[in-house]
Design a protein around this motif. Structure first.
Motif, PDB file in Angstrom:
ATOM      1  N   PRO A  28      44.146  40.452  19.570  1.00 36.79           N
ATOM      2  CA  PRO A  28      43.329  41.398  19.608  1.00 36.79           C
ATOM      3  C   PRO A  28      43.846  42.391  20.922  1.00 36.79           C
ATOM      4  CG  PRO A  28      42.113  39.460  20.378  1.00 36.79           C
ATOM      5  CD  PRO A  28      43.342  39.039  19.791  1.00 36.79           C
ATOM      6  N   PRO A  29      43.898  43.614  20.953  1.00 41.18           N
ATOM      7  CA  PRO A  29      44.192  44.427  22.219  1.00 41.18           C
ATOM      8  C   PRO A  29      43.019  44.507  22.998  1.00 41.18           C
ATOM      9  CG  PRO A  29      43.937  45.744  20.340  1.00 41.18           C
ATOM     10  CD  PRO A  29      43.855  44.398  19.650  1.00 41.18           C
ATOM     11  N   THR A  30      41.923  44.566  22.554  1.00 38.53           N
ATOM     12  CA  THR A  30      40.553  44.867  23.131  1.00 38.53           C
ATOM     13  C   THR A  30      39.544  44.068  22.774  1.00 38.53           C
ATOM     14  OG1 THR A  30      39.867  46.442  21.906  1.00 38.53           O
ATOM     15  CG2 THR A  30      41.443  47.142  23.863  1.00 38.53           C
ATOM     16  N   PHE A  31      38.500  43.850  23.804  1.00 35.78           N
ATOM     17  CA  PHE A  31      37.281  43.080  23.187  1.00 35.78           C
ATOM     18  C   PHE A  31      36.101  43.521  23.977  1.00 35.78           C
ATOM     19  CE2 PHE A  31      38.468  41.417  27.285  1.00 35.78           C
ATOM     20  CZ  PHE A  31      37.333  40.851  28.050  1.00 35.78           C
ATOM     21  N   TYR A  32      34.937  43.251  23.457  1.00 33.46           N
ATOM     22  CA  TYR A  32      33.590  43.741  24.224  1.00 33.46           C
ATOM     23  C   TYR A  32      33.097  42.422  24.778  1.00 33.46           C
ATOM     24  CZ  TYR A  32      33.918  48.172  22.054  1.00 33.46           C
ATOM     25  OH  TYR A  32      34.411  49.542  21.266  1.00 33.46           O
ATOM     26  N   SER A  33      32.236  42.494  25.753  1.00 31.39           N
ATOM     27  CA  SER A  33      31.278  41.311  26.240  1.00 31.39           C
ATOM     28  C   SER A  33      30.306  41.922  27.171  1.00 31.39           C
ATOM     29  CB  SER A  33      32.333  40.513  26.931  1.00 31.39           C
ATOM     30  OG  SER A  33      31.664  39.045  27.364  1.00 31.39           O
ATOM     31  N   ARG A  34      29.394  40.806  27.275  1.00 28.83           N
ATOM     32  CA  ARG A  34      28.290  41.241  28.243  1.00 28.83           C
ATOM     33  C   ARG A  34      28.426  40.171  29.434  1.00 28.83           C
ATOM     34  NH1 ARG A  34      22.556  41.822  25.544  1.00 28.83           N
ATOM     35  NH2 ARG A  34      23.102  39.714  25.063  1.00 28.83           N
ATOM     36  N   ALA A  35      27.619  40.563  30.556  1.00 25.86           N
ATOM     37  CA  ALA A  35      27.737  40.010  31.883  1.00 25.86           C
ATOM     38  C   ALA A  35      26.158  40.207  32.640  1.00 25.86           C
ATOM     39  CB  ALA A  35      28.944  40.098  32.700  1.00 25.86           C
ATOM     40  N   ILE A  36      26.089  39.393  33.570  1.00 32.10           N
ATOM     41  CA  ILE A  36      24.949  39.470  34.509  1.00 32.10           C
ATOM     42  C   ILE A  36      25.505  40.322  35.702  1.00 32.10           C
ATOM     43  CG2 ILE A  36      23.025  38.792  35.847  1.00 32.10           C
ATOM     44  CD1 ILE A  36      22.540  36.823  33.416  1.00 32.10           C
ATOM     45  N   TYR A 154      29.813  46.312  28.256  1.00 29.94           N
ATOM     46  CA  TYR A 154      31.031  47.256  28.440  1.00 29.94           C
ATOM     47  C   TYR A 154      30.709  48.768  28.796  1.00 29.94           C
ATOM     48  CZ  TYR A 154      35.313  49.740  28.099  1.00 29.94           C
ATOM     49  OH  TYR A 154      36.660  50.727  28.298  1.00 29.94           O
ATOM     50  N   GLU A 155      30.202  49.230  28.112  1.00 30.08           N
ATOM     51  CA  GLU A 155      29.694  50.589  28.309  1.00 30.08           C
ATOM     52  C   GLU A 155      28.781  50.871  29.655  1.00 30.08           C
ATOM     53  OE1 GLU A 155      29.230  49.180  25.274  1.00 30.08           O
ATOM     54  OE2 GLU A 155      30.452  50.046  23.910  1.00 30.08           O
ATOM     55  N   GLU A 156      27.733  49.863  29.760  1.00 25.34           N
ATOM     56  CA  GLU A 156      27.025  49.884  30.956  1.00 25.34           C
ATOM     57  C   GLU A 156      27.832  49.552  32.277  1.00 25.34           C
ATOM     58  OE1 GLU A 156      23.174  48.808  28.347  1.00 25.34           O
ATOM     59  OE2 GLU A 156      24.485  47.455  29.373  1.00 25.34           O
ATOM     60  N   ASP A 185      29.237  33.558  23.017  1.00 29.97           N
ATOM     61  CA  ASP A 185      28.980  34.060  21.699  1.00 29.97           C
ATOM     62  C   ASP A 185      28.708  35.436  22.040  1.00 29.97           C
ATOM     63  OD1 ASP A 185      26.367  34.208  22.618  1.00 29.97           O
ATOM     64  OD2 ASP A 185      25.375  33.687  20.896  1.00 29.97           O
ATOM     65  N   GLU A 186      29.170  36.087  23.093  1.00 38.73           N
ATOM     66  CA  GLU A 186      28.806  37.475  23.557  1.00 38.73           C
ATOM     67  C   GLU A 186      30.365  38.132  23.418  1.00 38.73           C
ATOM     68  OE1 GLU A 186      26.376  38.782  24.634  1.00 38.73           O
ATOM     69  OE2 GLU A 186      24.919  37.081  25.022  1.00 38.73           O
ATOM     70  N   ILE A 187      31.029  37.529  23.110  1.00 43.06           N
ATOM     71  CA  ILE A 187      32.656  38.241  22.995  1.00 43.06           C
ATOM     72  C   ILE A 187      32.716  38.747  21.558  1.00 43.06           C
ATOM     73  CG2 ILE A 187      35.013  38.197  23.041  1.00 43.06           C
ATOM     74  CD1 ILE A 187      34.682  35.938  25.237  1.00 43.06           C
ATOM     75  N   ARG A 188      32.950  40.066  21.504  1.00 46.41           N
ATOM     76  CA  ARG A 188      33.054  40.943  20.026  1.00 46.41           C
ATOM     77  C   ARG A 188      34.685  41.387  20.189  1.00 46.41           C
ATOM     78  NH1 ARG A 188      29.529  38.070  19.763  1.00 46.41           N
ATOM     79  NH2 ARG A 188      27.332  38.436  19.341  1.00 46.41           N
ATOM     80  N   ILE A 189      35.272  41.366  19.011  1.00 45.45           N
ATOM     81  CA  ILE A 189      36.640  41.758  18.798  1.00 45.45           C
ATOM     82  C   ILE A 189      36.571  42.997  17.909  1.00 45.45           C
ATOM     83  CG2 ILE A 189      38.985  41.209  18.115  1.00 45.45           C
ATOM     84  CD1 ILE A 189      37.947  39.537  20.562  1.00 45.45           C
ATOM     85  N   PRO A 190      36.886  44.019  18.227  1.00 50.97           N
ATOM     86  CA  PRO A 190      36.637  45.459  17.557  1.00 50.97           C
ATOM     87  C   PRO A 190      37.946  45.475  16.531  1.00 50.97           C
ATOM     88  CG  PRO A 190      37.508  46.153  19.666  1.00 50.97           C
ATOM     89  CD  PRO A 190      37.152  44.618  19.564  1.00 50.97           C
ATOM     90  N   ASN A 225      37.413  53.331  24.715  1.00 54.24           N
ATOM     91  CA  ASN A 225      36.267  53.335  24.142  1.00 54.24           C
ATOM     92  C   ASN A 225      36.161  52.079  23.133  1.00 54.24           C
ATOM     93  OD1 ASN A 225      34.756  55.388  24.929  1.00 54.24           O
ATOM     94  ND2 ASN A 225      35.581  56.940  23.324  1.00 54.24           N
ATOM     95  N   ASP A 226      37.383  51.286  23.269  1.00 49.51           N
ATOM     96  CA  ASP A 226      37.591  50.046  22.488  1.00 49.51           C
ATOM     97  C   ASP A 226      37.149  48.981  23.286  1.00 49.51           C
ATOM     98  OD1 ASP A 226      38.180  51.475  20.268  1.00 49.51           O
ATOM     99  OD2 ASP A 226      40.139  51.711  20.387  1.00 49.51           O
ATOM    100  N   GLY A 227      36.867  48.880  24.393  1.00 54.23           N
ATOM    101  CA  GLY A 227      36.289  47.818  25.136  1.00 54.23           C
ATOM    102  C   GLY A 227      37.429  47.506  26.251  1.00 54.23           C
ATOM    103  N   PHE A 228      37.215  46.237  26.811  1.00 60.55           N
ATOM    104  CA  PHE A 228      38.059  45.758  27.823  1.00 60.55           C
ATOM    105  C   PHE A 228      39.606  45.221  27.387  1.00 60.55           C
ATOM    106  CE2 PHE A 228      33.899  44.503  29.643  1.00 60.55           C
ATOM    107  CZ  PHE A 228      34.130  45.104  30.782  1.00 60.55           C
TER     108      PHE A 228
END
Length: 304
Positions: A28-36, A154-156, A185-190, A225-228
């Motif tokens: 995957p070239p990019t990914f989405y995730s969340r953090a605190i 990622y957007e935030e 389980d927070e990692i999403r692959i677009p 827009n496709d994530g990190f």
């Protein structure tokens, strides 16, 4: 090469546009995730220890409650869910809990689920949780310095970079399952680049794939827009430490295809409301949910 390599099982096949192979390997070239994200100045002001990477949800909720205990007007953490039950379900997924231990056994009143419920209810009742599913207003209390922590996507994160906050802040990983602290389980692959095994031009396809996931291609698409970018080399010196928590954990990929889903019945919702407002005890409520789920399971068996 500092790049995720994902083993893509059959339930990701739609992303690859083929259902021919049961298992495929891709990059995957990019990914989405969340953090605190947390406000370091509020933690310092109230003499509360900073959160750490790979904490459990119980630890994060306990930490957040310290702020509302000291100052009732200050909430400990903002989470983008509409009600406590959504958070309870999320924590259950993180910790590997299911409503059904197998197709014939309901587990809603298990001790593990009871612990999750009690932790969330305690935090909710102390006023330390700010639950807000509104994309437009969710982050505003943290940006204005009125929240100690917030779960960010990622957007935030991109918005925070643009805001130039007036206080010092830092980021840690999302809470994890203590039994699997390296997984999330927070990692999403677009999207994933892969090569079909039957291609007659494997070498040319490999060269093209390497270019798509190269540093050069990543620089063109940095923070798109496709994530990190999955290339760690793309993290510049200024924000590298801030972004590392998004990269630190490995994807947790599980096959939930056999998991049964509870119907959103009116009775089920009524029981949840009674638990949340404490008109019945937690154990009474979980036993009632267990009974309702068993009734639904019985109906599924009869229809087969």
């Amino acid at each position: 090469m500092s790049l995720f390599c994902i083993k893509v099982r059959h339930f990701y096949a739609a992303i690859l546009g083929t259902f021919i192979m049961q298992e495929t390997y891709g990059l995957p070239p990019t990914f989405y995730s969340r953090a605190i994200i947390f406000n370091k100045e509020l933690f310092d002001q109230f003499n509360v220890e900073y959160p750490n990477n790979q904490m459990s949800w119980e630890e994060i909720l306990t930490l957040s409650a310290k702020f509302s205990t000291i100052n009732p007007d200050l909430k400990g953490i903002s989470i983008r869910y509409s009600d406590p039950f959504e958070l309870i379900q999320h924590i259950g997924r993180v910790e590997g809990l299911q409503f059904f231990s197998n197709p014939n056994q309901v587990t809603l009143n298990s001790s593990s689920w009871a612990t999750v419920w009690e932790n969330v209810l305690r935090a909710y009742e102390t006023g330390s949780l700010d639950l807000n599913a509104d994309l437009n207003s969710y982050l505003s209390p943290f940006l204005s310095g009125n929240r100690a922590m917030a779960v960010i996507s990622y957007e935030e994160y991109k918005r925070i970079e643009q805001e130039k906050l007036s206080f010092n802040w830092s980021i840690v990983t999302m809470p994890v399952d203590p039994e699997q602290p390296e997984r999330s389980d927070e990692i999403r692959i677009p999207g994933i680049y892969a090569i079909v095994n039957s291609t007659g031009n494997k070498e040319a396809a490999w060269e093209l794939l390497k270019f798509f996931v190269s540093n050069e291609a990543a620089r063109w698409d940095y923070q798109s827009n496709d994530g990190f970018s999955t290339r760690l080399e793309q993290l510049n010196i200024v924000n590298r430490d801030q972004l590392l928590p998004f990269y630190q954990l490995s994807p947790a990929i599980s096959d939930n295809s056999k998991e049964l889903i509870l119907e959103d019945s009116e009775l089920f919702s009524q029981i949840i409301d009674k638990i949340l407002n404490r008109s019945i005890s937690l154990q009474e409520g979980l036993d009632a949910l267990q009974h309702e789920a068993e009734q639904q399971l019985g109906g599924v068996r009869e229809r087969k």
